[in-house]
Design a protein around this motif. Structure first.
Motif, PDB file in Angstrom:
ATOM      1  N   LEU A 135       0.837  -1.205   0.000  1.00  0.00           N
ATOM      2  CA  LEU A 135       0.000   0.000   0.000  1.00  0.00           C
ATOM      3  C   LEU A 135       0.871   1.253   0.000  1.00  0.00           C
ATOM      4  O   LEU A 135       1.720   1.423   0.868  1.00  0.00           O
ATOM      5  N   LEU A 136       0.647   2.102  -0.970  1.00  0.00           N
ATOM      6  CA  LEU A 136       1.398   3.358  -1.052  1.00  0.00           C
ATOM      7  C   LEU A 136       0.754   4.446  -0.203  1.00  0.00           C
ATOM      8  O   LEU A 136       1.381   5.453   0.100  1.00  0.00           O
ATOM      9  N   ALA A 137      -0.495   4.246   0.157  1.00  0.00           N
ATOM     10  CA  ALA A 137      -1.244   5.200   0.987  1.00  0.00           C
ATOM     11  C   ALA A 137      -2.294   4.412   1.759  1.00  0.00           C
ATOM     12  O   ALA A 137      -2.571   3.257   1.439  1.00  0.00           O
ATOM     13  N   CYS A 138      -2.853   5.017   2.765  1.00  0.00           N
ATOM     14  CA  CYS A 138      -3.932   4.422   3.577  1.00  0.00           C
ATOM     15  C   CYS A 138      -3.486   3.175   4.344  1.00  0.00           C
ATOM     16  O   CYS A 138      -4.299   2.314   4.670  1.00  0.00           O
ATOM     17  N   GLU A 139      -2.198   3.087   4.661  1.00  0.00           N
ATOM     18  CA  GLU A 139      -1.706   1.937   5.413  1.00  0.00           C
ATOM     19  C   GLU A 139      -2.330   1.884   6.798  1.00  0.00           C
ATOM     20  O   GLU A 139      -2.593   0.808   7.332  1.00  0.00           O
ATOM     21  N   ASP A 140      -2.568   3.055   7.380  1.00  0.00           N
ATOM     22  CA  ASP A 140      -3.178   3.101   8.708  1.00  0.00           C
ATOM     23  C   ASP A 140      -4.629   2.614   8.647  1.00  0.00           C
ATOM     24  O   ASP A 140      -5.066   1.828   9.484  1.00  0.00           O
ATOM     25  N   TYR A 141      -5.366   3.036   7.640  1.00  0.00           N
ATOM     26  CA  TYR A 141      -6.746   2.590   7.437  1.00  0.00           C
ATOM     27  C   TYR A 141      -6.796   1.062   7.354  1.00  0.00           C
ATOM     28  O   TYR A 141      -7.643   0.416   7.956  1.00  0.00           O
ATOM     29  N   ASP A 142      -5.855   0.490   6.612  1.00  0.00           N
ATOM     30  CA  ASP A 142      -5.782  -0.953   6.465  1.00  0.00           C
ATOM     31  C   ASP A 142      -5.506  -1.630   7.808  1.00  0.00           C
ATOM     32  O   ASP A 142      -6.135  -2.636   8.142  1.00  0.00           O
ATOM     33  N   LEU A 143      -4.593  -1.092   8.581  1.00  0.00           N
ATOM     34  CA  LEU A 143      -4.286  -1.668   9.893  1.00  0.00           C
ATOM     35  C   LEU A 143      -5.505  -1.621  10.806  1.00  0.00           C
ATOM     36  O   LEU A 143      -5.828  -2.603  11.475  1.00  0.00           O
ATOM     37  N   TRP A 144      -6.227  -0.492  10.816  1.00  0.00           N
ATOM     38  CA  TRP A 144      -7.427  -0.390  11.654  1.00  0.00           C
ATOM     39  C   TRP A 144      -8.462  -1.428  11.201  1.00  0.00           C
ATOM     40  O   TRP A 144      -9.114  -2.052  12.029  1.00  0.00           O
ATOM     41  N   ASN A 145      -8.604  -1.612   9.894  1.00  0.00           N
ATOM     42  CA  ASN A 145      -9.549  -2.618   9.385  1.00  0.00           C
ATOM     43  C   ASN A 145      -9.199  -4.010   9.898  1.00  0.00           C
ATOM     44  O   ASN A 145     -10.071  -4.760  10.342  1.00  0.00           O
ATOM     45  N   ARG A 146      -7.929  -4.362   9.819  1.00  0.00           N
ATOM     46  CA  ARG A 146      -7.516  -5.696  10.257  1.00  0.00           C
ATOM     47  C   ARG A 146      -7.728  -5.879  11.756  1.00  0.00           C
ATOM     48  O   ARG A 146      -8.161  -6.938  12.204  1.00  0.00           O
ATOM     49  N   ILE A 147      -7.433  -4.846  12.520  1.00  0.00           N
ATOM     50  CA  ILE A 147      -7.622  -4.915  13.976  1.00  0.00           C
ATOM     51  C   ILE A 147      -9.104  -5.049  14.319  1.00  0.00           C
ATOM     52  O   ILE A 147      -9.500  -5.900  15.115  1.00  0.00           O
ATOM     53  N   LEU A 148      -9.941  -4.230  13.690  1.00  0.00           N
ATOM     54  CA  LEU A 148     -11.376  -4.260  13.977  1.00  0.00           C
ATOM     55  C   LEU A 148     -12.031  -5.570  13.541  1.00  0.00           C
ATOM     56  O   LEU A 148     -12.884  -6.105  14.240  1.00  0.00           O
ATOM     57  N   LEU A 149     -11.619  -6.096  12.397  1.00  0.00           N
ATOM     58  CA  LEU A 149     -12.236  -7.326  11.901  1.00  0.00           C
ATOM     59  C   LEU A 149     -11.894  -8.527  12.779  1.00  0.00           C
ATOM     60  O   LEU A 149     -12.655  -9.476  12.863  1.00  0.00           O
ATOM     61  N   LYS A 150     -10.770  -8.469  13.467  1.00  0.00           N
ATOM     62  CA  LYS A 150     -10.372  -9.545  14.375  1.00  0.00           C
ATOM     63  C   LYS A 150     -11.100  -9.473  15.712  1.00  0.00           C
ATOM     64  O   LYS A 150     -10.919 -10.322  16.562  1.00  0.00           O
ATOM     65  N   GLY A 151     -11.935  -8.445  15.890  1.00  0.00           N
ATOM     66  CA  GLY A 151     -12.709  -8.364  17.123  1.00  0.00           C
ATOM     67  C   GLY A 151     -12.146  -7.418  18.162  1.00  0.00           C
ATOM     68  O   GLY A 151     -12.741  -7.228  19.218  1.00  0.00           O
ATOM     69  N   TYR A 152     -11.003  -6.822  17.881  1.00  0.00           N
ATOM     70  CA  TYR A 152     -10.463  -5.821  18.794  1.00  0.00           C
ATOM     71  C   TYR A 152     -11.306  -4.562  18.688  1.00  0.00           C
ATOM     72  O   TYR A 152     -11.914  -4.296  17.657  1.00  0.00           O
ATOM     73  N   GLU A 153     -11.324  -3.783  19.728  1.00  0.00           N
ATOM     74  CA  GLU A 153     -12.040  -2.518  19.693  1.00  0.00           C
ATOM     75  C   GLU A 153     -11.032  -1.372  19.684  1.00  0.00           C
ATOM     76  O   GLU A 153      -9.953  -1.486  20.251  1.00  0.00           O
ATOM     77  N   ILE A 154     -11.410  -0.317  19.021  1.00  0.00           N
ATOM     78  CA  ILE A 154     -10.617   0.902  19.045  1.00  0.00           C
ATOM     79  C   ILE A 154     -11.419   1.920  19.831  1.00  0.00           C
ATOM     80  O   ILE A 154     -12.560   2.221  19.480  1.00  0.00           O
ATOM     81  N   GLY A 155     -10.837   2.401  20.903  1.00  0.00           N
ATOM     82  CA  GLY A 155     -11.523   3.372  21.746  1.00  0.00           C
ATOM     83  C   GLY A 155     -11.352   4.778  21.216  1.00  0.00           C
ATOM     84  O   GLY A 155     -10.480   5.062  20.399  1.00  0.00           O
TER      85      GLY A 155
END
Length: 165
Positions: A24-44
């Motif tokens: 990913l040349l851009a939006c790497e953070d968006y991708d990381l948040w997606n992976r974290i959220l899909l695994k069931g972790y919560e982002i406060g």
């Protein structure tokens, strides 16, 4: 707003997700948040504003990479595909699956509108949209490969600026 400069997590959590995807040349953070959220972790979210963010400067990635939504769409599709391949998709609550589908559809429609406006082909994006509209898993038919490699050339097109634009 979740940004790289406002996010923190345990090092072990980040190791579990492999940090940023190098393709990913851009939006790497968006991708990381997606992976974290899909695994069931919560982002406060803290209600208190602790960060001032300035945009519109010439070196920001959204100025460098046109049609930046393509990277977000790639992330959503790739993350879903990985979850299907690993069996984790079955563990995702239905409301989250529905939301995932809706976001994929919306981002695809944004990219279709932009490409139509510029007189560019929308065929591969229509295939993405049709797959989601028909409720097919992205590992079926044109989108998944039995060898476990990343989905299809349709999806890889999202990453290639010369091919996409």
């Amino acid at each position: 707003m979740v940004t790289v400069s406002s996010f923190f997590a345990h090092r072990e959590t980040l190791r579990d997700f492999g940090f940023f995807r190098e393709e990913l040349l851009a939006c790497e953070d968006y991708d990381l948040w997606n992976r974290i959220l899909l695994k069931g972790y919560e982002i406060g979210l803290l209600e208190e504003a602790l960060l001032v963010r300035y945009g519109g400067h010439p070196d920001q990635l959204s100025a460098k990479f046109p049609a930046i939504e393509r990277f977000r769409l790639y992330s959503l599709i790739h993350t879903k595909w990985e979850a299907i391949q690993s069996g984790d998709w079955d563990l995702v609550p239905n409301w989250k699956k529905d939301l995932w589908k809706e976001v994929i559809q919306n981002k695809t429609k944004v990219l279709i509108a932009g490409r139509k406006k510029r007189g560019l082909s929308i065929d591969f994006l229509k295939r993405v949209l049709e797959s989601e509209n028909m409720g097919k898993d992205l590992n079926a038919g044109n989108f998944g490969r039995a060898d476990g490699n990343l989905i299809s050339k349709d999806i890889k097109t999202l990453l290639d600026s010369e091919q996409f634009l």
